[in-house]
Write a protein that holds these residues in place. Structure first.
Motif, PDB file in Angstrom:
ATOM      1  N   ALA A 105      39.094  41.303  41.987  1.00  0.00           N
ATOM      2  CA  ALA A 105      39.144  41.010  43.333  1.00  0.00           C
ATOM      3  C   ALA A 105      37.783  40.223  43.528  1.00  0.00           C
ATOM      4  O   ALA A 105      36.591  40.419  42.947  1.00  0.00           O
TER       5      ALA A 105
ATOM      6  N   TYR B 168      37.171  44.066  49.320  1.00  0.00           N
ATOM      7  CA  TYR B 168      37.335  42.963  48.734  1.00  0.00           C
ATOM      8  C   TYR B 168      38.622  42.279  49.429  1.00  0.00           C
ATOM      9  O   TYR B 168      39.752  42.949  49.854  1.00  0.00           O
TER      10      TYR B 168
ATOM     11  N   TRP C 229      42.889  39.556  45.889  1.00  0.00           N
ATOM     12  CA  TRP C 229      43.136  40.424  44.632  1.00  0.00           C
ATOM     13  C   TRP C 229      44.135  39.709  43.678  1.00  0.00           C
ATOM     14  O   TRP C 229      45.108  38.847  44.204  1.00  0.00           O
TER      15      TRP C 229
END
Length: 121
Positions: free
Chosen positions: A95, A108, A111
């Motif tokens: 990520a 984050y 992904w």
């Protein structure tokens, strides 16, 4: 379009090694992180690296066994996993995020789809 594509997973015996790759396309963010999720468990931080400077961070369960690195020219991050244990079995994700090197899943933004790592005893 930002994409992270993981590869390198597989089946390995306990004590063995694998190297995961995460190829990033589109915009490069400041940080690349590796996370994993075992069945029935929460997603957990494994390791992270800053593209500029290369500073790193590791989860307690993998310190001394896993090594993160990056190839700036190839826009690819790697996770070298040695001395693998059955408890390392999980779906591994990479990520990306801007800013500081965080261990938090929620921070984050982008992904990959994940690559399965299975360690047999």
């Amino acid at each position: 379009q930002v994409q992270q594509v993981e590869s390198g997973g597989g089946l390995v015996q306990a004590g063995g090694s694998l190297r995961l790759s995460c190829a990033a396309s589109g915009r490069r963010f400041d940080v690349m992180g590796w996370f994993r999720q075992a069945p029935g468990a929460e997603r957990e931080f494994v390791s992270g690296i800053k593209w500029i400077g290369g500073s790193t961070s590791y989860g307690d369960s993998v310190k001394g066994r896993f090594t993160i690195s990056r190839d700036y020219a190839k826009n690819t991050a790697y996770l070298q996993m040695n001395s693998l244990k059955p408890e390392d079995t999980a779906l591994y994700y990479c990520a990306a995020r801007p800013g500081i090197l965080s261990r938090s899943t929620d921070e984050y933004n982008y992904w990959g789809q994940g690559t399965q790592v299975t360690v047999s005893s």
